[in-house]
Scaffold this motif. Structure first.
Motif, PDB file in Angstrom:
ATOM      1  N   GLY A 303       0.813  -1.211   0.000  1.00 47.85           N
ATOM      2  CA  GLY A 303       0.000   0.000   0.000  1.00 47.85           C
ATOM      3  C   GLY A 303       0.842   1.254   0.000  1.00 47.85           C
ATOM      4  O   GLY A 303       0.569   2.204  -0.759  1.00 47.85           O
ATOM      5  N   TYR A 304       1.874   1.274   0.834  1.00 48.05           N
ATOM      6  CA  TYR A 304       2.720   2.468   0.954  1.00 48.05           C
ATOM      7  C   TYR A 304       3.391   2.803  -0.377  1.00 48.05           C
ATOM      8  O   TYR A 304       3.379   3.962  -0.823  1.00 48.05           O
ATOM      9  CB  TYR A 304       3.764   2.223   2.036  1.00 48.05           C
ATOM     10  CG  TYR A 304       4.687   3.401   2.290  1.00 48.05           C
ATOM     11  CD1 TYR A 304       4.269   4.463   3.094  1.00 48.05           C
ATOM     12  CD2 TYR A 304       5.962   3.442   1.737  1.00 48.05           C
ATOM     13  CE1 TYR A 304       5.109   5.541   3.333  1.00 48.05           C
ATOM     14  CE2 TYR A 304       6.803   4.506   1.968  1.00 48.05           C
ATOM     15  CZ  TYR A 304       6.368   5.560   2.770  1.00 48.05           C
ATOM     16  OH  TYR A 304       7.200   6.637   2.993  1.00 48.05           O
ATOM     17  N   GLN A 305       3.963   1.801  -1.028  1.00 54.18           N
ATOM     18  CA  GLN A 305       4.670   2.052  -2.291  1.00 54.18           C
ATOM     19  C   GLN A 305       3.696   2.393  -3.418  1.00 54.18           C
ATOM     20  O   GLN A 305       4.050   3.144  -4.332  1.00 54.18           O
ATOM     21  CB  GLN A 305       5.519   0.837  -2.667  1.00 54.18           C
ATOM     22  CG  GLN A 305       6.689   0.584  -1.725  1.00 54.18           C
ATOM     23  CD  GLN A 305       7.639   1.776  -1.633  1.00 54.18           C
ATOM     24  OE1 GLN A 305       7.809   2.531  -2.592  1.00 54.18           O
ATOM     25  NE2 GLN A 305       8.258   1.942  -0.482  1.00 54.18           N
ATOM     26  N   ALA A 306       2.474   1.864  -3.362  1.00 50.67           N
ATOM     27  CA  ALA A 306       1.478   2.234  -4.374  1.00 50.67           C
ATOM     28  C   ALA A 306       1.133   3.713  -4.258  1.00 50.67           C
ATOM     29  O   ALA A 306       1.023   4.432  -5.264  1.00 50.67           O
ATOM     30  CB  ALA A 306       0.222   1.381  -4.218  1.00 50.67           C
ATOM     31  N   ALA A 307       0.952   4.191  -3.015  1.00 48.55           N
ATOM     32  CA  ALA A 307       0.668   5.616  -2.805  1.00 48.55           C
ATOM     33  C   ALA A 307       1.834   6.475  -3.267  1.00 48.55           C
ATOM     34  O   ALA A 307       1.645   7.500  -3.942  1.00 48.55           O
ATOM     35  CB  ALA A 307       0.356   5.874  -1.329  1.00 48.55           C
TER      36      ALA A 307
END
Length: 347
Positions: A303-307
């Motif tokens: 999730g963090y890297q997608a954001a």
């Protein structure tokens, strides 16, 4: 008297445009300059008016999140809050908000995405899944609208920004682990067959069997919802087979927990009579009885890297390449050797 960007710029000894870029967390501004400007903002008590900035820049500073049509599965599965936590942290670091698209059917979700895009509600979109022949992805590409996929794209791999694990390798390693424990009758329990993740994990499972010279038995491959009930349904179907498997690769911890519970009700012990390796390593995989051996896919980082990926694209105009988040194998107590003297492998 209201504090302005010019006041901050004067105190920090930088141009007003530099202050604006620091507020937007522009990666082209050095960390040293960012620290100096933020100190000036704190000293003066300056708080950016993001609504005014959004109107001036024709930007909402909002990212849309799109779940698959089986969104109820996500709300019940611990995978969802963990990946949402990663998305939220990545967005908040750059002063973006998240807007969750909802809908019970694919048509409703598609209509919601169209409203987000054409209504100017969001600057970009994160698809929280990767599906074969997805008409939402086709729509976003046709409009050249910024988006990122959590999951490997089925098509246009070199043209789409995505974040994923190496699901083929992860499932191959999980299956290898069971083979090294002496198992030959190994089943695979996957999720939605249209999801690329399911396709990749099935491929890894098949590769491991083929390399070991084990024939794949089609009746050992089942697909259910990523829910406790999906695991229960799978367990009942497997035990109805004349020669059921002795071990399972299960694509989700919640499904695996349902399998363990159903097997126990039917008098089948885990791991004495059925070994299980699952995926995700959510909190209850360690609390289960027995504790589940699971592939940790680093859900938060997905999730963090997608954001971060969608924000980078919005801020720089670049299209970052695909990012592979590493996984690791967590060995617990849901597997055991089927042959005396078999050795387990640890990844």
């Amino acid at each position: 008297m209201a504090i302005t960007i010019k006041d901050v710029a004067q105190l920090a000894n930088v141009a007003p445009s530099t202050v604006s870029r620091v507020i937007a967390n522009n990666p082209r501004i050095s960390e040293k300059t960012k620290v100096r400007v933020r100190k000036a903002m704190n000293k003066l008590g300056y708080h950016p008016n993001f609504i005014a900035r959004s109107l001036a820049n024709q930007s909402t500073r909002i990212i849309g999140l799109v779940l698959p049509s089986s969104s109820n599965d996500y709300y019940q599965n611990p995978f969802f809050p963990t990946i949402l936590q990663g998305l939220s942290e990545g967005a908040q670091e750059n002063h973006y908000s998240l807007l969750l698209g909802t809908g019970k059917t694919e048509d409703e979700i598609y209509e919601g995405v169209v409203n987000m895009v054409q209504g100017g509600m969001v600057d970009g979109i994160i698809l929280m899944y990767s599906r074969m022949n997805d008409h939402i992805l086709t729509y976003l590409r046709a409009r050249d609208f910024p988006f990122v996929i959590i999951g490997k794209p089925y098509d246009f791999l070199e043209e789409i920004t995505y974040v994923d694990n190496d699901n083929v390798l992860a499932a191959e390693q999980a299956t290898d682990y069971l083979i090294q424990l002496g198992h030959e009758r190994i089943g695979f329990i996957g999720g939605d067959v249209t999801l690329v993740m399911t396709h990749d994990r099935l491929l890894g499972y098949e590769r491991a069997l083929k390399r070991a010279g084990i024939d794949r038995r089609r009746e050992y491959t089942l697909h259910e919802d990523f829910l406790h009930e999906g695991g229960q349904a799978a367990a009942k179907r497997l035990l109805a087979i004349d020669e059921p498997p002795t071990a399972l690769v299960v694509s989700d911890d919640l499904m695996a927990l349902g399998i363990v519970h159903s097997l126990r009700e039917m008098g089948v012990r885990t791991p004495e009579e059925m070994s299980i390796v699952s995926f995700n390593n959510v909190i209850f995989s360690e609390l289960s009885l027995p504790a589940l051996t699971s592939v940790d896919i680093n859900i938060f980082d997905l999730g963090y890297q997608a954001a971060k990926g969608i924000i980078q694209r919005l801020q720089t105009g670049d299209t970052p390449v695909g990012s592979i988040i590493p996984h690791h194998f967590v060995e617990r107590h849901s597997c055991r050797p089927i042959k005396q003297g078999a050795m387990a492998l640890t990844y």
